[in-house]
Design a protein around this motif. Sequence first.
Motif, PDB file in Angstrom:
ATOM      1  N   SER A 136       0.832  -1.208   0.000  1.00 23.00           N
ATOM      2  CA  SER A 136       0.000   0.000   0.000  1.00 23.00           C
ATOM      3  C   SER A 136       0.862   1.252   0.000  1.00 23.00           C
ATOM      4  O   SER A 136       0.526   2.254  -0.643  1.00 23.00           O
ATOM      5  N   VAL A 275     -13.938  -2.152  -2.811  1.00 25.75           N
ATOM      6  CA  VAL A 275     -12.551  -2.497  -3.132  1.00 25.75           C
ATOM      7  C   VAL A 275     -12.509  -3.821  -3.877  1.00 25.75           C
ATOM      8  O   VAL A 275     -11.810  -3.978  -4.886  1.00 25.75           O
ATOM      9  N   ARG A 281      -9.842  -4.420 -10.202  1.00 29.15           N
ATOM     10  CA  ARG A 281      -9.254  -5.008  -8.997  1.00 29.15           C
ATOM     11  C   ARG A 281      -9.737  -6.440  -8.796  1.00 29.15           C
ATOM     12  O   ARG A 281      -8.967  -7.318  -8.407  1.00 29.15           O
ATOM     13  N   THR A 399      -4.231  -2.445  -6.777  1.00 26.97           N
ATOM     14  CA  THR A 399      -4.240  -1.262  -5.910  1.00 26.97           C
ATOM     15  C   THR A 399      -4.571   0.011  -6.678  1.00 26.97           C
ATOM     16  O   THR A 399      -4.430   1.105  -6.135  1.00 26.97           O
ATOM     17  N   VAL A 402      -8.015   3.007  -5.860  1.00 26.62           N
ATOM     18  CA  VAL A 402      -8.616   2.908  -4.526  1.00 26.62           C
ATOM     19  C   VAL A 402      -8.405   4.208  -3.763  1.00 26.62           C
ATOM     20  O   VAL A 402      -7.460   4.958  -4.027  1.00 26.62           O
ATOM     21  N   ARG A 403      -9.294   4.466  -2.819  1.00 25.98           N
ATOM     22  CA  ARG A 403      -9.110   5.618  -1.946  1.00 25.98           C
ATOM     23  C   ARG A 403      -7.856   5.407  -1.102  1.00 25.98           C
ATOM     24  O   ARG A 403      -7.533   4.276  -0.727  1.00 25.98           O
ATOM     25  N   GLU A 406      -7.974   3.237   1.884  1.00 29.17           N
ATOM     26  CA  GLU A 406      -8.305   1.827   1.661  1.00 29.17           C
ATOM     27  C   GLU A 406      -7.187   1.096   0.934  1.00 29.17           C
ATOM     28  O   GLU A 406      -7.337  -0.068   0.551  1.00 29.17           O
ATOM     29  N   ALA A 410      -6.726  -3.073   0.336  1.00 34.99           N
ATOM     30  CA  ALA A 410      -6.632  -3.516  -1.064  1.00 34.99           C
ATOM     31  C   ALA A 410      -5.344  -4.296  -1.290  1.00 34.99           C
ATOM     32  O   ALA A 410      -5.325  -5.314  -1.994  1.00 34.99           O
ATOM     33  N   PRO A 493      -8.741   7.401  -7.394  1.00 32.80           N
ATOM     34  CA  PRO A 493     -10.163   7.043  -7.435  1.00 32.80           C
ATOM     35  C   PRO A 493     -10.934   7.917  -8.418  1.00 32.80           C
ATOM     36  O   PRO A 493     -10.609   9.090  -8.611  1.00 32.80           O
TER      37      PRO A 493
END
Length: 494
Positions: A136, A275, A281, A399, A402-403, A406, A410, A493
């Motif tokens: 991440s 997610v 994803r 990945t 995504v926010r 998050e 993820a 996002p």
Amino acid sequence: MRPDTALEEPGRPAAPSDSGAFRWLALVVLSLAQLMVILDSTIVNIALPTAQRDLGFSTGDRQWVVTGYALAFGSLLLLGGRLSDYLGRKRLFIAGVAGFAVASAVGGAAGGFAALLLARVAQGVFAAMLAPAALSMLSVTFADDATERGRAFGIFGAISGAGGALGLLLGGVLTQDLSWRWCLYVNLIIAAVAFAGAVAFLRDGDRPERVRLDLSGTVAAVLGLVGVVYGLGNAESKGWTDFWTLGPVIAGVVLLSAFVLIERRVAHPLLPLRVLLGRVRGAAYLSVGICGTGMFAVFLFLTYYLEETLRLTPIETGAAFLPMIGAVMVTSVFSGAVLLPRTGPRPLVPMGCVLAAAGMAMLTGIAANSTYAGGVLPALLVTGLGFGMIFGPVQNAATSGVRPDEAGVASALVNTAQQIGGSIGTAVFSSLTATAIADYLATHAATASDPATIAGATLASDHLVFWVASAVFLTCAALSALLFRSGPLPVRPA
């Protein structure tokens, strides 16, 4: 009802590094940590027979040194990923590196089976904190430029794809020339560099806000994943119809189904379903799970063939995988840096799966009198080229979009999918091997005790495993071609 424990959640992405150089230094640190986790999945396997003789534990206990790590790692990944979102990725990363190093030191110094097992479980716990935090942090560090992001994920994917084979080589060298204990102590060296680099070069985001942890979802996810991984781990020794295989798997599936229902209702879910359900994803998680299943045919059963049929030493067996590592690194970096930013994963992942399937099919031609150069090396090169086109693009896609708050969960899903896929692969291929050997010996009952017949049974089982693995990769090729969208990946996002 929303059960809960007060924790913290970042509202914005981690701040980018101060300069481009810092971003690439951060990549080195994150890749080192990923290498440590991946190495540990194979390096200890090489050391286990020697450790068993040294510590005097039974063959039945030996599998728990592997299973204990897998249970802790696989079941806690989602929690580790969410905690990295809540508490801060850098904090979880540093804690994971430090804890993994301490657990490795305890395991290396173990004087008996109990201490070694506890150390392996602890390694799994800290790996579940470390792995999603690393991925991440990579995602949010390279979130601005698609070309840089592709290059970074290509390098990271090369480490992921080649680390298992490198573990075989390093495990053989350390076990043969030093001691099996150094297969654990080596983590201290890697962890020390990663820890110092993390403190110096990694950047975290703003101070998180207070939120509540989804406690009921956490319990359901952890127990469900424990059930699935534990049950699949029993399939090889107890069979598919045994209570201790079917019971935990069924219970795990029920708990994971309950987990999905819980996640639809809570305010701060452990795994926001958006997610998982995003098309790109979702395709990435499915692809990495299926490929994780097929990968074990290479690292496990080809290792058996090299050592038992071609009579290579552990060091020679590990060195035999080096050309594959080179192929993985070349195609992973090239596809991530040059092709992925232009094409997206849709053409790359299916092509990589087709190449991996071709490599598996080539391995069905190995025989008792085959040579490494003529029978194994070409297949390894083709397979490595395929793996390199899979791992970087899939991790990038998993990945993407995504926010920032998050990104941890993820990333955890990538490792969870690979862990579950690996557990399925180990169970299914081991079961296929046992069945194929039994059928072959039954067909040749008159000479069943002859070494030549036993060798023939082993080869027949290897061929079956490689054919099935080839079919697995072809299935992944078809599904990834259908599910991935065309065009470059979204980074931020929508």
